[in-house]
Design a protein around this motif. Structure first.
Motif, PDB file in Angstrom:
ATOM      1  N   LEU A 131       8.456  14.888  -2.958  1.00 52.25           N
ATOM      2  CA  LEU A 131       8.472  14.522  -1.162  1.00 52.25           C
ATOM      3  C   LEU A 131       7.658  13.151  -0.771  1.00 52.25           C
ATOM      4  O   LEU A 131       8.663  12.028  -0.651  1.00 52.25           O
ATOM      5  N   MET A 132       6.267  13.114  -1.724  1.00 52.83           N
ATOM      6  CA  MET A 132       5.884  11.824  -1.361  1.00 52.83           C
ATOM      7  C   MET A 132       6.397  10.930  -2.051  1.00 52.83           C
ATOM      8  O   MET A 132       6.270   9.553  -1.288  1.00 52.83           O
ATOM      9  N   LEU A 133       6.757  10.580  -2.546  1.00 59.47           N
ATOM     10  CA  LEU A 133       7.347   9.768  -3.375  1.00 59.47           C
ATOM     11  C   LEU A 133       8.775   9.516  -2.674  1.00 59.47           C
ATOM     12  O   LEU A 133       8.680   7.834  -2.654  1.00 59.47           O
ATOM     13  N   ASN A 134       9.987  10.197  -1.714  1.00 60.94           N
ATOM     14  CA  ASN A 134      11.259  10.115  -1.554  1.00 60.94           C
ATOM     15  C   ASN A 134      10.465   8.876   0.234  1.00 60.94           C
ATOM     16  O   ASN A 134      11.367   7.718  -0.038  1.00 60.94           O
ATOM     17  N   GLY A 135       9.302   9.268   0.308  1.00 59.18           N
ATOM     18  CA  GLY A 135       8.859   8.472   1.672  1.00 59.18           C
ATOM     19  C   GLY A 135       8.402   7.099   1.646  1.00 59.18           C
ATOM     20  O   GLY A 135       8.282   6.187   1.800  1.00 59.18           O
ATOM     21  N   ALA A 136       7.913   7.402   0.135  1.00 58.18           N
ATOM     22  CA  ALA A 136       7.057   5.822  -0.304  1.00 58.18           C
ATOM     23  C   ALA A 136       8.747   4.972  -0.888  1.00 58.18           C
ATOM     24  O   ALA A 136       8.588   3.531   0.062  1.00 58.18           O
ATOM     25  N   ASN A 137       9.053   5.147  -1.510  1.00 59.57           N
ATOM     26  CA  ASN A 137      10.701   4.620  -1.296  1.00 59.57           C
ATOM     27  C   ASN A 137      11.645   4.501   0.209  1.00 59.57           C
ATOM     28  O   ASN A 137      12.143   3.321  -0.333  1.00 59.57           O
ATOM     29  N   ALA A 138      11.560   5.230   0.426  1.00 58.13           N
ATOM     30  CA  ALA A 138      11.821   4.673   2.056  1.00 58.13           C
ATOM     31  C   ALA A 138      11.317   4.072   2.988  1.00 58.13           C
ATOM     32  O   ALA A 138      11.872   3.570   4.780  1.00 58.13           O
ATOM     33  N   VAL A 139       9.868   3.948   3.030  1.00 52.30           N
ATOM     34  CA  VAL A 139       9.144   3.120   3.342  1.00 52.30           C
ATOM     35  C   VAL A 139      10.053   1.534   3.822  1.00 52.30           C
ATOM     36  O   VAL A 139      10.021   1.271   2.945  1.00 52.30           O
ATOM     37  N   PHE A 140       9.804   1.024   5.775  1.00 51.94           N
ATOM     38  CA  PHE A 140      10.332  -0.017   5.560  1.00 51.94           C
ATOM     39  C   PHE A 140       9.170  -1.016   5.395  1.00 51.94           C
ATOM     40  O   PHE A 140       8.223  -1.446   6.530  1.00 51.94           O
ATOM     41  N   ALA A 141       8.634  -1.301   3.962  1.00 48.97           N
ATOM     42  CA  ALA A 141       8.228  -2.831   3.735  1.00 48.97           C
ATOM     43  C   ALA A 141       8.584  -3.206   2.473  1.00 48.97           C
ATOM     44  O   ALA A 141      10.137  -2.847   1.266  1.00 48.97           O
ATOM     45  N   ASP A 142       8.230  -4.395   1.600  1.00 54.06           N
ATOM     46  CA  ASP A 142       8.242  -5.193   0.473  1.00 54.06           C
ATOM     47  C   ASP A 142       8.619  -4.119  -0.650  1.00 54.06           C
ATOM     48  O   ASP A 142       7.535  -3.445  -0.246  1.00 54.06           O
ATOM     49  N   GLU A 143       9.035  -4.894  -1.495  1.00 51.89           N
ATOM     50  CA  GLU A 143       8.895  -3.656  -3.480  1.00 51.89           C
ATOM     51  C   GLU A 143       7.904  -3.740  -3.527  1.00 51.89           C
ATOM     52  O   GLU A 143       6.804  -2.949  -4.318  1.00 51.89           O
ATOM     53  N   ALA A 144       6.647  -4.827  -3.866  1.00 46.31           N
ATOM     54  CA  ALA A 144       5.086  -4.481  -3.076  1.00 46.31           C
ATOM     55  C   ALA A 144       4.112  -3.749  -2.827  1.00 46.31           C
ATOM     56  O   ALA A 144       3.611  -2.958  -3.437  1.00 46.31           O
ATOM     57  N   THR A 145       4.612  -3.995  -2.160  1.00 49.17           N
ATOM     58  CA  THR A 145       4.069  -2.510  -0.978  1.00 49.17           C
ATOM     59  C   THR A 145       4.248  -1.070  -1.515  1.00 49.17           C
ATOM     60  O   THR A 145       3.536  -0.135  -1.703  1.00 49.17           O
TER      61      THR A 145
END
Length: 159
Positions: A131-145
């Motif tokens: 669930l956490m990784l899904n959130g990280a992948n969906a966050v509105f940020a650049d790929e480095a973030t």
């Protein structure tokens, strides 16, 4: 209106987050338009379960469904955490991330959301990490973030 929004998205003016609370109304048709055309992440879309075609689009387009369990309870969509369809979405292949709605309204935070859902569904550390990784992948940020977020999750959340 959809054409104008699509142009704005194409030039990077807006992120593709659509919030659908859908309390008492079944607005699945409008929801489907956004799933098909606009959204990259959808907040409060728990009623998407009412339409298998919408679920299919969420899965096919890898659109993350951002679920705010306490908000769903506070708005009387569900009576308790056990009813929030986190596991059902996961079983269907929908990418799910937990979020917390306005803490002034729902008196919660992201830690409490994870604790309540983990307890309600007896989630393993591996489930929580997903669930956490899904959130990280969906966050509105650049790929480095996003990569930094994934790294922190991998380092700090046991599997």
């Amino acid at each position: 209106v959809l054409d104008q929004l699509e142009v704005a998205f194409a030039v990077g003016v807006f992120h593709r987050l659509v919030k659908f609370v859908l309390w008492g109304c079944n607005n699945v048709g409008l929801f489907a338009v956004f799933v098909n055309e606009l959204a990259s992440r959808i907040g409060h879309g728990v009623r998407s379960l009412e339409d298998p075609a919408v679920i299919k689009r969420l899965v096919e387009n890898k659109i993350t469904l951002e679920v705010c369990p306490k908000s769903n309870i506070d708005t009387c969509i569900f009576k308790d955490f056990n009813e929030v369809p986190i596991q059902k979405f996961r079983e269907l292949g929908v990418l799910v991330a937990l979020s917390s709605a306005d803490d002034a309204v729902s008196d919660t935070n992201i830690r409490l959301e994870y604790e309540n859902i983990a307890r309600a569904f007896n989630l393993s550390n591996k489930d929580i990490k997903e669930l956490m990784l899904n959130g990280a992948n969906a966050v509105f940020a650049d790929e480095a973030t996003k990569a930094e977020l994934r790294k922190l999750i991998e380092e700090r959340q046991p599997a």
